[in-house]
Design a protein around this motif. Structure first.
Motif, short mmCIF file in Angstrom:
data_model
loop_
_atom_site.label_atom_id
_atom_site.label_comp_id
_atom_site.label_asym_id
_atom_site.label_seq_id
_atom_site.Cartn_x
_atom_site.Cartn_y
_atom_site.Cartn_z
N HIS A 190 0.83 -1.21 0.00
CA HIS A 190 0.00 0.00 0.00
C HIS A 190 0.86 1.26 0.00
O HIS A 190 2.01 1.26 0.47
N ASN A 191 0.27 2.30 -0.54
CA ASN A 191 0.91 3.61 -0.64
C ASN A 191 0.39 4.47 0.49
O ASN A 191 -0.78 4.88 0.48
N PRO A 192 1.22 4.79 1.50
CA PRO A 192 0.72 5.53 2.65
C PRO A 192 0.61 7.03 2.42
O PRO A 192 0.11 7.75 3.30
N THR A 193 1.05 7.52 1.27
CA THR A 193 1.02 8.95 1.02
C THR A 193 -0.29 9.36 0.33
O THR A 193 -1.10 8.51 -0.04
N GLU A 194 -0.45 10.64 0.11
CA GLU A 194 -1.64 11.17 -0.56
C GLU A 194 -1.45 11.23 -2.07
O GLU A 194 -2.38 11.60 -2.79
N TYR A 195 -0.26 10.85 -2.54
CA TYR A 195 0.08 11.11 -3.92
C TYR A 195 0.31 9.82 -4.70
O TYR A 195 0.81 8.83 -4.17
N GLN A 196 -0.08 9.86 -5.99
CA GLN A 196 0.22 8.75 -6.88
C GLN A 196 1.73 8.62 -7.02
O GLN A 196 2.45 9.61 -7.10
N ALA A 197 2.21 7.36 -7.06
CA ALA A 197 3.66 7.16 -7.16
C ALA A 197 3.96 5.82 -7.82
O ALA A 197 3.13 4.91 -7.83
N GLU A 198 5.14 5.74 -8.39
CA GLU A 198 5.68 4.49 -8.93
C GLU A 198 6.92 4.14 -8.13
O GLU A 198 7.80 4.98 -7.93
N GLN A 199 6.99 2.88 -7.69
CA GLN A 199 8.16 2.44 -6.94
C GLN A 199 8.44 0.97 -7.26
O GLN A 199 7.52 0.21 -7.57
N PRO A 200 9.71 0.56 -7.16
CA PRO A 200 10.03 -0.86 -7.41
C PRO A 200 9.62 -1.74 -6.23
O PRO A 200 9.67 -1.34 -5.07
N VAL A 201 9.20 -2.95 -6.57
CA VAL A 201 8.90 -3.98 -5.58
C VAL A 201 9.75 -5.19 -5.95
O VAL A 201 9.76 -5.62 -7.11
N GLU A 202 10.49 -5.73 -4.97
CA GLU A 202 11.44 -6.80 -5.26
C GLU A 202 11.18 -8.02 -4.38
O GLU A 202 10.73 -7.90 -3.24
N VAL A 203 11.51 -9.19 -4.95
CA VAL A 203 11.56 -10.43 -4.17
C VAL A 203 13.03 -10.77 -4.00
O VAL A 203 13.78 -10.85 -4.98
N ARG A 204 13.45 -10.97 -2.76
CA ARG A 204 14.84 -11.32 -2.49
C ARG A 204 14.88 -12.61 -1.68
O ARG A 204 14.07 -12.83 -0.80
N ILE A 205 15.86 -13.44 -2.03
CA ILE A 205 16.13 -14.65 -1.27
C ILE A 205 17.51 -14.50 -0.66
O ILE A 205 18.51 -14.35 -1.38
N ASP A 206 17.57 -14.49 0.67
CA ASP A 206 18.81 -14.23 1.40
C ASP A 206 19.50 -12.97 0.88
O ASP A 206 20.72 -12.92 0.72
N GLY A 207 18.70 -11.93 0.62
CA GLY A 207 19.24 -10.64 0.24
C GLY A 207 19.51 -10.44 -1.23
O GLY A 207 19.79 -9.32 -1.66
N VAL A 208 19.42 -11.50 -2.04
CA VAL A 208 19.69 -11.40 -3.48
C VAL A 208 18.38 -11.23 -4.23
O VAL A 208 17.41 -11.96 -3.97
N VAL A 209 18.33 -10.28 -5.16
CA VAL A 209 17.11 -10.00 -5.91
C VAL A 209 16.87 -11.09 -6.96
O VAL A 209 17.73 -11.37 -7.80
N LEU A 227 5.71 -0.86 -9.55
CA LEU A 227 4.28 -0.81 -9.20
C LEU A 227 3.82 0.64 -9.11
O LEU A 227 4.51 1.48 -8.52
N GLU A 228 2.65 0.92 -9.68
CA GLU A 228 2.07 2.27 -9.59
C GLU A 228 0.81 2.20 -8.72
O GLU A 228 -0.08 1.39 -8.96
N LEU A 229 0.79 3.04 -7.70
CA LEU A 229 -0.35 3.09 -6.78
C LEU A 229 -0.82 4.52 -6.59
O LEU A 229 -0.02 5.45 -6.53
N GLU A 230 -2.15 4.67 -6.51
CA GLU A 230 -2.72 5.97 -6.16
C GLU A 230 -2.47 6.25 -4.69
O GLU A 230 -2.14 5.36 -3.90
N GLY A 231 -2.59 7.50 -4.31
CA GLY A 231 -2.43 7.86 -2.91
C GLY A 231 -3.42 7.09 -2.04
O GLY A 231 -4.62 7.10 -2.31
N GLY A 232 -2.91 6.40 -1.01
CA GLY A 232 -3.75 5.64 -0.11
C GLY A 232 -4.19 4.29 -0.64
O GLY A 232 -4.86 3.53 0.08
N GLU A 233 -3.82 3.94 -1.88
CA GLU A 233 -4.28 2.68 -2.47
C GLU A 233 -3.49 1.49 -1.92
O GLU A 233 -2.28 1.59 -1.68
#
Length: 382
Positions: free
Chosen positions: A188-207, A213-219
């Motif tokens: 979830h996006n805790p801000t009021e603003y639309q934003a794009e940010q990376p989301v990663e899966v890591r196993i023992d720290g390796v990506v 991912l693009e989320l609306e504010g609060g989505e």
């Protein structure tokens, strides 16, 4: 000049030569002191630092080993340390808690690096920064500081307000190291603003997987990340979903997807070519009469074809002489610390002659036992 004076002069010259010889010998002995007297010439250390969740004031080092004692120093890429451990005696320490410095400008969250430092100063406590790097320098391995990096996420959701947050994670409890798994997370996006940010899966720290991912504010949204586990090390591992400053982790038990094996596919007087299925980071060694005469480059966990092993210059191996290819865990730069990989209690290795390998008679078969007979198994004792 009298004969007495001449004899005295000779004695004096002899004494001078003896003194010079003593000084030279002493210099040689001093230079060889570590070897002669059993002193470790190169201090050694190792560290294990895993992804984790904390309150921002402490981190936990899973395991650290120091040959001469010292400190673990936590940094985030800046010039000043964020945290320094208490003095650690020589030996192995597990689950070491390192607390944030009182004057640290930020919390212990995000991508952090833990480095092992020696204790060389006469003053009490860590003194690397105070002495401008003259004292308490890092332990080194192959010329580089002994360190490990991990992502530390905060248990306080209000600690960061500009990053997407990971509310939950759902990943398989078991998988192999050669499949695609579904890792589900609620972001979830805790801000009021639309934003794009990376989301990663890591196993023992390796990506192993990354999406933007693009989320609306609060989505808030449920996200499925298709993650290919090829190359991941087998064993009980930490798997996590991470945003810029958020994350959630769980455990996954990864089984190696095939039986460990090694096969000689070609050979000559200077090189041996092998294929290998290696379950952990390591290398292939070529042995003759129990002595290692060549090693491959370091191999990541997984299956490898056409791995070249260069034989040492003094390895005089006849075409009808047998050599053994063995899987080792460790690094080829430190063969003495490496250990043979075993499967079902047997060392994973195969033995052939150079002529057999060159003629293709070995057939890429890793089932040959140490005496050259077919054992019908992918591993054999040596």
């Amino acid at each position: 000049m009298s004969s007495r004076l001449t004899f005295g002069t000779v004695k004096q010259a002899g004494a001078i030569l003896i003194a010079i010889a003593i000084v030279v010998a002493a210099g040689i002995v001093v230079g060889q002191a570590p070897a002669i007297f059993g002193v470790e010439e190169n201090p050694r250390a190792s560290i294990t630092f895993k992804d984790q969740q904390h309150n921002g004031t402490t981190v936990t080092i899973r395991k650290v080993t120091l040959s001469e004692g010292g400190y673990v120093v936590i940094t985030d890429g800046g010039d000043e340390p964020l945290a320094v451990s208490e003095y650690l005696e020589a030996g192995t320490h597990e689950n070491v808690t390192v607390e944030r410095q009182d004057d640290a400008t930020r919390e212990l969250v995000g991508q952090l690096t833990a480095t092992v430092h020696r204790d060389t100063s006469e003053q009490e406590g860590y003194a690397y920064e105070e002495t401008s790097g003259e004292e308490d320098q890092p332990y080194l391995e192959d010329g580089f500081p002994v360190s490990a990096s991990a992502t530390v996420t905060s248990t306080d959701e209000n600690a960061r307000t500009d990053s997407f947050l990971v509310d939950s994670i759902d990943a398989p409890a078991e998988a192999t190291t050669n499949e695609t798994i579904e890792v589900n997370a609620r972001i979830h996006n805790p801000t009021e603003y639309q934003a794009e940010q990376p989301v990663e899966v890591r196993i023992d720290g390796v990506v192993y997987e990354r999406q933007v991912l693009e989320l609306e504010g609060g989505e808030a949204r449920n996200v499925t990340l298709e993650t290919d586990t090829r190359g991941a090390p087998p064993g009980n591992r930490t798997i996590g979903v991470y945003t810029e400053d958020g994350g959630a982790v769980t455990q996954i038990d990864l089984a190696f997807h095939t039986e460990p094996s090694v096969a000689v596919t070609d050979a000559g007087n200077e090189t041996v070519t092998v294929s290998a299925a290696i379950p952990e980071r390591g290398f292939v060694a070529i042995e003759q009469n129990g002595t290692i005469v060549g090693t491959s480059d370091e191999l990541a966990p997984g299956e490898h074809e056409n791995v070249t092993v260069e034989l040492s210059d003094d390895a005089a191996i006849g075409q009808r002489e047998a050599v053994t290819a063995t899987l080792y865990a460790g690094t080829p730069s430190n063969v003495n610390a490496a250990s043979p990989i075993t499967f079902e209690g047997e060392t994973v290795q195969t033995t052939v002659t150079l002529a057999e390998a060159a003629d293709g008679e070995s057939g890429g078969d890793a089932n040959a036992s140490a005496d050259g007979n077919d054992s019908g198994d992918n591993s054999s004792g040596g």
